[in-house]
Design a protein around this motif. Structure first.
Motif, PDB file in Angstrom:
ATOM      1  N   ASP A   4    -100.036 -15.423  29.835  1.00  0.00           N
ATOM      2  CA  ASP A   4     -99.182 -16.270  28.820  1.00  0.00           C
ATOM      3  C   ASP A   4     -99.982 -16.426  27.627  1.00  0.00           C
ATOM      4  OD1 ASP A   4     -97.294 -17.914  27.858  1.00  0.00           O
ATOM      5  OD2 ASP A   4     -98.288 -19.837  28.623  1.00  0.00           O
ATOM      6  N   CYS A  41    -105.199 -16.658  25.952  1.00  0.00           N
ATOM      7  CA  CYS A  41    -104.351 -16.351  27.063  1.00  0.00           C
ATOM      8  C   CYS A  41    -104.702 -17.080  28.588  1.00  0.00           C
ATOM      9  CB  CYS A  41    -104.013 -14.847  27.255  1.00  0.00           C
ATOM     10  SG  CYS A  41    -103.513 -14.080  25.930  1.00  0.00           S
ATOM     11  N   GLU A  46     -99.002 -10.247  25.066  1.00  0.00           N
ATOM     12  CA  GLU A  46     -99.330 -10.512  26.706  1.00  0.00           C
ATOM     13  C   GLU A  46     -99.312  -8.913  27.257  1.00  0.00           C
ATOM     14  OE1 GLU A  46     -95.997 -12.576  27.809  1.00  0.00           O
ATOM     15  OE2 GLU A  46     -96.999 -14.642  26.922  1.00  0.00           O
TER      16      GLU A  46
END
Lengths: 238, 249
Positions: A156, A147, A51
């Motif tokens: 996320d 993501c 991330e």
């Protein structure tokens, strides 16, 4: 600036480009491995790492473009040098015996393109999510998850889960290990050669430079191979 | 002893050439390799055949004229030995030997085992010298030279320019030869003033002659009859890099 053009066209100039770009790529490989080894720290840590990499898209693309540029310089210089080398000996020997050269040094022009082909597969496999060689049981394109934006500026990334899925097939793991062995050979000779190409050698430190190059290459191979093996054997994510 | 020679025969630079098998009988183990070829040539000539052409001059390992591949190894592969100093006791009775000339675009075959190494001379002409003003000679020891520099320069200066480095190199590079000259002259105070222009000129001539690049295999140094260290190439690389900052034109 004609002097720079002359230098970069010269045989030694091309070798210097190979050495400097190789050094940058060598650094990237180490950083990439250290980042990925966070898989052993658990799902949360690895996902957070992914991330953080993806959170600044602008910076990410600048780094990607820089790496692509460096890789292109490395490949273009090597192609030019290999062509010159072929032209330098149009007729080969009936017999030629090696005295001191290593298997790794003699196969640089083979290990390089194979590692490059692996790199393309690897990027398609984990970044795009496409098992281009069809080595897996099910198409990874359907299982790799990208993501997702959970909130403004918050991502996320299911990196950990993707790695488990990505290395679920023995054929994929075998291909990764094969490529890592070649990468290790390539870096082992390349890193040592770099010292000499840049003229940074001293007989006092020659054995140290050789040991450093071999040592780091072994660490990279072991570190990188451990991940797919750990997943396949169930040590990670089992 | 009796030997079977597979010798590269090529009538001239434009001939395609081929291997010819020649039986060498009655060879004494005390002969040098070149004496063995002299002996074989006498027999060939008495049979009305063309003798095997090979280059030679001093026959004591210091002129750099002789040299060809024996079973895939420059000068036969014996450490620090030119082919004129190689003796037939190194071989055994009944052995088959393949003799090939140096193979490099920059070293075209003149005839049989003899190649044209003028490319090396042109590299020397490009910068392998020191410019000296004539006048009354300087006192011999007036110029202080660090012992380490003197030793390394001497080691590099032992290069005889035979071309074994090019022959041994998988890329047919002339880097060990060029590096030896650059190191030999650049380490000494007499060669220092032209150090950075020399390295540029000599490496450019090296490339222009069509030699290949260095991949740090080390074959050149291992087969060098004078044992020139691979370090001379690293020093040449460093000097060429420094020249990019030192030269102002």
């Amino acid at each position: 600036m004609s002097w720079l053009l002359r230098f970069t066209k010269s045989t030694i100039g091309l070798k210097v480009i190979m050495a400097l770009s190789g050094l940058a790529l060598f650094g990237f490989v180490i950083g990439h491995m250290l980042g990925n080894l966070q898989i052993y720290l658990g799902e949360t840590t690895l996902d957070h790492y992914g991330e953080s990499l993806k959170s600044n898209a602008g910076l990410l693309w600048i780094i990607r473009a820089t790496l692509l540029g460096i890789l292109t310089a490395h490949v273009v210089s090597s192609v030019k040098l290999v062509l010159r080398s072929k032209a330098a000996r149009p007729q080969g020997y009936k017999q030629w015996k090696s005295k001191v050269s290593t298997y790794a040094s003699r196969t640089m022009k083979m290990s390089g393109p194979i590692v490059l082909a692996f790199l393309v597969y690897h990027l398609l496999h984990f970044t795009v999510g496409f098992d281009s060689l069809g080595l897996g049981d099910t198409a990874v394109s359907t299982t790799i998850e990208h993501c997702s934006h959970v909130a403004a500026g918050e991502l996320d990334c299911p990196v950990y889960a993707n790695v488990i899925k990505g290395f679920s097939a023995p054929a994929i793991v075998a291909f990764y290990i094969f490529a890592q062995l070649l990468l290790g050979m390539h870096l082992g000779h390349g890193a040592y050669s770099m010292f000499r190409t840049l003229g940074l050698n001293n007989p006092r430190y020659d054995r140290l430079a050789r040991a450093f190059a071999t040592g780091v290459a072994v660490v990279i191979v072991v570190g990188n191979c451990s991940i797919p093996l750990a997943v396949l054997t169930g040590v990670v994510g089992g | 002893m009796n030997l079977t020679l597979h010798v590269w025969r090529q009538k001239g630079p434009n001939d395609s050439g081929a291997f010819e098998t020649i039986q060498a009988s009655g060879i004494s183990e005390h002969m040098s390799f070149l004496e063995m070829l002299d002996f074989v040539n006498e027999k060939l000539e008495s049979d009305g055949k063309q003798p095997i052409v090979f280059e030679h001059d001093c026959r004591e390992g210091i002129c750099g004229c002789c040299g060809f591949m024996i079973n895939g190894q420059p000068h036969g592969g014996r450490p620090r030995t030119t082919v004129c100093q190689l003796h037939m006791r190194e071989f055994s009775d009944g052995e088959e030997l393949t003799l090939e000339p140096w193979r490099a675009a920059a070293f075209p075959v003149v005839k049989d085992l003899m190649v044209d190494r003028n490319a090396f001379d042109r590299i020397i002409e490009a910068g392998g010298y020191v410019s000296v003003r004539t006048g009354s000679p300087q006192d011999a020891n007036a110029l202080p030279i660090e012992k380490d520099h003197a030793s390394r320069a001497f080691d590099a200066a032992t290069c005889i320019g035979c071309g074994a480095c090019v022959a041994a190199c998988p890329n047919a590079a002339g880097m060990l030869f060029t590096g030896a000259k650059v190191t030999h002259l650049g380490l000494l105070p007499q060669g220092e003033p032209e150090r950075y222009t020399r390295v540029v000129a000599m490496t450019e001539q090296h490339d222009a002659e069509g030699f290949g690049h260095c991949t740090n295999h080390g074959e050149c140094s291992a087969y060098c009859p004078k044992g020139i260290s691979l370090d001379v190439i690293a020093r040449m690389n460093a000097d060429l890099l420094k020249a990019q900052f030192k030269n102002r034109d």
